[in-house]
Design a protein around this motif. Sequence first.
Motif, short mmCIF file in Angstrom:
data_model
loop_
_atom_site.label_atom_id
_atom_site.label_comp_id
_atom_site.label_asym_id
_atom_site.label_seq_id
_atom_site.Cartn_x
_atom_site.Cartn_y
_atom_site.Cartn_z
N SER A 1 0.83 -1.20 0.00
CA SER A 1 0.00 0.00 0.00
C SER A 1 0.87 1.25 0.00
O SER A 1 2.04 1.21 0.36
CB SER A 1 -0.90 0.02 1.24
N ASP A 2 0.26 2.37 -0.39
CA ASP A 2 1.03 3.62 -0.44
C ASP A 2 1.06 4.28 0.94
O ASP A 2 0.43 3.81 1.89
CB ASP A 2 0.47 4.57 -1.50
N ALA A 3 1.80 5.37 1.02
CA ALA A 3 2.02 6.02 2.31
C ALA A 3 0.72 6.55 2.93
O ALA A 3 0.62 6.63 4.16
CB ALA A 3 3.01 7.17 2.15
N ALA A 4 -0.26 6.88 2.10
CA ALA A 4 -1.50 7.43 2.63
C ALA A 4 -2.37 6.37 3.29
O ALA A 4 -3.15 6.68 4.20
CB ALA A 4 -2.28 8.12 1.51
N THR A 5 -2.27 5.13 2.84
CA THR A 5 -3.16 4.08 3.33
C THR A 5 -2.46 3.01 4.16
O THR A 5 -3.12 2.26 4.87
CB THR A 5 -3.88 3.40 2.16
N SER A 6 -1.15 2.94 4.08
CA SER A 6 -0.41 1.90 4.80
C SER A 6 -0.20 2.27 6.26
O SER A 6 0.35 3.32 6.57
CB SER A 6 0.95 1.66 4.14
N HIS A 7 -0.61 1.39 7.14
CA HIS A 7 -0.38 1.60 8.57
C HIS A 7 1.11 1.54 8.88
O HIS A 7 1.64 2.35 9.64
CB HIS A 7 -1.13 0.55 9.39
N THR A 8 1.80 0.56 8.30
CA THR A 8 3.21 0.37 8.66
C THR A 8 4.10 1.45 8.07
O THR A 8 5.11 1.81 8.67
CB THR A 8 3.71 -1.02 8.22
N ARG A 9 3.76 1.97 6.91
CA ARG A 9 4.56 3.06 6.35
C ARG A 9 4.46 4.30 7.24
O ARG A 9 5.44 4.99 7.50
CB ARG A 9 4.11 3.39 4.92
N ARG A 10 3.26 4.58 7.73
CA ARG A 10 3.09 5.73 8.60
C ARG A 10 3.81 5.52 9.94
O ARG A 10 4.48 6.43 10.45
CB ARG A 10 1.60 5.99 8.84
N LEU A 11 3.72 4.31 10.47
CA LEU A 11 4.36 4.04 11.76
C LEU A 11 5.87 4.02 11.65
O LEU A 11 6.58 4.56 12.51
CB LEU A 11 3.84 2.72 12.33
#
Length: 202
Positions: A11-21
């Motif tokens: 998923s992209d940065a807007a929808t990915s939980h792990t990218r945001r975390l």
Amino acid sequence: MNILHIDSSASDAATSHTRRLSAELVDKLKAANPGASVVYRDVAVDRLPHVDLTIREAWLPDGEKDDALTATATRSKALVDELKAADVVVIGSPMYNFTVPSTLKSWIDHVSIAGQTFQYTATGPKGLLSGKAYLALSSGGIYSQGPFAAVEHLATYLTSILRFLGIGEVEVVRAEGVAYGPDQDKAAMASAQERIGTLVAA
């Protein structure tokens, strides 16, 4: 401080939980350690090939190598060198079918090299790395406890392989049950972000 930041969500940065975390973890680490450098790898975007037996030949010190073996050796050495240079490793990984994404497994296979990141001894394998790791993980269900804990092969696997390689201190940040609805999704992220603040401030 040298930080190696790895993302693996499809998923992209807007929808990915792990990218945001994982991004929040890195930001807080940088704020707490002015001058820290970051090497970033997105294994979902820049995918590594699955390894085969030629990786053994690529790491052999002697003998001529054809173009394919030279490319394999160059790629694997660069990945190993990045990992060796890291004081801190931050890995963002969602749970796919109870474990890591195959793209992250490929990275692990490229850096788990006998004689480089671990070695065999008369008493068993020994990790050659050191430092600390943070795992930013997410899952649609809840697997850290309860009836499905037996199929949790995300945090358990990543923690095991990192410790096998010598990284003894591994901290886990989880956003669990994110598929259970908007309220649980929000609560899971809030809990994970609170843990990040506690971990980095410690």
